[in-house]
Design a protein around this motif. Structure first.
Motif, PDB file in Angstrom:
ATOM      1  N   THR A 164     -34.889  13.831 -44.680  1.00  0.00           N
ATOM      2  CA  THR A 164     -35.682  13.033 -44.957  1.00  0.00           C
ATOM      3  C   THR A 164     -35.253  13.082 -46.546  1.00  0.00           C
ATOM      4  OG1 THR A 164     -37.236  14.734 -45.733  1.00  0.00           O
ATOM      5  CG2 THR A 164     -38.313  12.671 -44.191  1.00  0.00           C
ATOM      6  N   GLN A 165     -35.354  12.118 -47.838  1.00  0.00           N
ATOM      7  CA  GLN A 165     -35.151  12.205 -48.889  1.00  0.00           C
ATOM      8  C   GLN A 165     -33.488  12.394 -48.889  1.00  0.00           C
ATOM      9  OE1 GLN A 165     -38.461  14.584 -51.241  1.00  0.00           O
ATOM     10  NE2 GLN A 165     -36.690  14.755 -50.899  1.00  0.00           N
TER      11      GLN A 165
ATOM     12  N   ARG B 215     -41.159  14.675 -62.767  1.00  0.00           N
ATOM     13  CA  ARG B 215     -40.196  14.683 -61.755  1.00  0.00           C
ATOM     14  C   ARG B 215     -38.399  14.530 -61.746  1.00  0.00           C
ATOM     15  NH1 ARG B 215     -40.970   9.464 -60.265  1.00  0.00           N
ATOM     16  NH2 ARG B 215     -39.117   8.385 -60.866  1.00  0.00           N
TER      17      ARG B 215
ATOM     18  N   LEU C  20     -36.011   6.546 -53.079  1.00  0.00           N
ATOM     19  CA  LEU C  20     -36.818   5.449 -54.251  1.00  0.00           C
ATOM     20  C   LEU C  20     -38.244   6.418 -53.997  1.00  0.00           C
ATOM     21  CD1 LEU C  20     -37.186   2.865 -51.067  1.00  0.00           C
ATOM     22  CD2 LEU C  20     -36.144   2.209 -53.250  1.00  0.00           C
ATOM     23  N   PRO C  21     -38.594   6.230 -55.787  1.00  0.00           N
ATOM     24  CA  PRO C  21     -39.790   7.453 -56.032  1.00  0.00           C
ATOM     25  C   PRO C  21     -41.108   6.802 -55.985  1.00  0.00           C
ATOM     26  CG  PRO C  21     -38.320   6.187 -58.127  1.00  0.00           C
ATOM     27  CD  PRO C  21     -38.142   5.616 -56.478  1.00  0.00           C
ATOM     28  N   GLN C  22     -41.681   7.427 -55.917  1.00  0.00           N
ATOM     29  CA  GLN C  22     -43.256   6.487 -55.317  1.00  0.00           C
ATOM     30  C   GLN C  22     -43.642   6.269 -56.084  1.00  0.00           C
ATOM     31  OE1 GLN C  22     -43.948   6.351 -52.259  1.00  0.00           O
ATOM     32  NE2 GLN C  22     -46.066   4.991 -52.941  1.00  0.00           N
ATOM     33  N   ASP C  23     -43.815   6.315 -57.729  1.00  0.00           N
ATOM     34  CA  ASP C  23     -44.977   5.494 -58.765  1.00  0.00           C
ATOM     35  C   ASP C  23     -43.754   4.022 -59.049  1.00  0.00           C
ATOM     36  OD1 ASP C  23     -43.340   7.724 -61.414  1.00  0.00           O
ATOM     37  OD2 ASP C  23     -42.711   5.862 -60.121  1.00  0.00           O
TER      38      ASP C  23
ATOM     39  N   TRP D 210     -43.754   2.108 -57.219  1.00  0.00           N
ATOM     40  CA  TRP D 210     -44.722   0.628 -56.332  1.00  0.00           C
ATOM     41  C   TRP D 210     -45.599   0.637 -57.188  1.00  0.00           C
ATOM     42  CZ3 TRP D 210     -40.901  -1.294 -53.855  1.00  0.00           C
ATOM     43  CH2 TRP D 210     -40.531  -0.837 -53.165  1.00  0.00           C
TER      44      TRP D 210
END
Length: 393
Positions: free
Chosen positions: A228-229, A313, A381-384, A386
């Protein structure tokens, strides 16, 4: 120059030439790349550092009458039970559940995993969902690694190819996954062992892929997938090594074969529990390019200095610093000398590379051909992002 099949034939005949990555670097300094590549068949690497994205799959075996576990605690640490009736997943950073309103964070999943590997008894308490095929509602017992069916590590993210250096430019102490960071740039903490580290020595993952056999926690494990990441598109130096967190690997291995010396629960003050894990990766010398990459020195590797006092972040940095500077114990930040210390154990990282070398020389550990490569095109991909798109729509 060689194939893995040819190298395995040498391993089976105990005629293989194996060097630790430090021995390789020293030999290259003496005779050069071409000569060293002719002399060695396998290069061993190692690291012993916190790897919090780790955990264990446990199958308890069915009770009589059977139970479908929906909640479960191992020595007070909650385990995830949302799949098969007696299958559990115990995360390394899961803390002991609150007792009388107070949470005891000093012990967590990493400690339970290490204790099980050491053969210690673990108290289990389970609550079940009563159904016609699973009529039991509760169950309590003591388990050990020998009284459960399966017990294996499945770690979603291990072996960061590089990581950050944490500092604190604020006015109060900060307690982080790198440990305590003292205010006003009073200390710096890094976690990667630099030139010893497996993925720094194969920066393009040319010899490491899905199915690669490795040293994992004192036993034999395998690369299961990208971690992951995983971010192989990180900016890189001309020597192909990344300037910050980049590739990661998901690892798997039978915990019943492991040694608690190489799998240790740990605790970060005011942050929580984690797991110190030993991993060693053999690098087959298939051509000279392999040796070129393994010859990299700490002077040639850098990491970003990140200020944790900014609660975002993306935090500001104080630029890049070489691992040679970090390992000197002092780095310079804006003209100020700052103490630097590693989370990784350099001594134990070396011991893992040496142990893996000995296994291979004795014919106890052969190499595997990857069944598929690790992706080299994965973006991060940073979550915010979306949420912002949804808001705009």
């Amino acid at each position: 120059m060689r194939t893995i099949t040819e190298i395995n034939e040498k391993i089976n005949c105990q005629s293989v030439v194996v060097w630790t990555v430090e021995e390789l670097k020293a030999r290259v300094a003496q005779v050069g790349i071409a000569q060293a590549a002719q002399e060695v068949d396998v290069i061993t690497t190692g690291t012993f550092e916190p790897m919090e994205s780790s955990g264990a799959i446990i199958n308890l075996g069915h009770t009589d009458p059977p139970i479908k576990i929906r909640r479960c605690w191992l020595d007070g640490v909650p385990a995830y039970s949302g799949f098969g009736a007696v299958d559990l997943y115990l995360g390394a950073t899961q803390a002991v559940e609150a007792v009388d309103g107070e949470e005891t964070r000093e012990k967590g999943g990493g400690h339970v995993i290490s204790d099980l590997i050491a053969g210690s008894p673990i108290q289990l308490r389970a609550l079940g969902q009563v159904t016609d095929c699973y009529p039991r509602a509760t169950f309590e017992t003591t388990i050990t690694r020998d009284t459960i069916n399966q017990f294996y590590l499945f770690n979603p993210r291990n072996l960061y190819q590089n990581f950050i250096v944490g500092v604190n430019g604020g006015d109060r102490p900060l307690y982080t996954y790198l440990g305590p960071l003292q205010p006003r740039l009073s200390n710096a903490v890094y976690s990667n062992p630099g030139a010893l580290s497996p993925l720094f020595n194969d920066p393009n993952l040319q010899t490491i892929g899905i199915g690669t056999r490795i040293f994992l926690g004192g036993g034999i494990g395998y690369v299961a997938w990208e971690g992951t990441q995983h971010f192989p598109l990180q900016k890189r130096l001309p020597n192909d090594t990344p300037i910050g967190p980049a590739a990661t690997l998901a690892l798997i291995g039978d915990a019943k074969q492991m040694d608690a010396r190489w799998v240790r629960g740990c605790y970060f003050k005011s942050y929580g529990p984690s797991l110190m894990l030993g991993v060693g990766v053999p690098i087959p010398v298939l051509n000279e390019e392999v040796v070129v990459h393994c010859a990299v020195q700490d002077n040639d590797l850098v990491a970003p200095i990140v200020d944790f006092s900014i609660p975002r972040r993306v935090r500001p940095t104080f630029g890049l610093v070489s691992y040679a500077q970090l390992k000197s114990g002092r780095i310079m930040i804006e003209g100020k000398p700052v103490r630097a210390a590693p989370l990784a154990s350099m001594f134990l990282s070396r011991q893992i590379a040496i142990t893996l070398k000995q296994w291979i020389e004795a014919g106890k550990f052969t190499l595997t051909e990857p069944v598929a490569p690790i992706s080299k095109e994965r973006s991060f991909l940073p979550q915010d992002i979306w949420g912002a798109q949804v808001a705009l729509e």
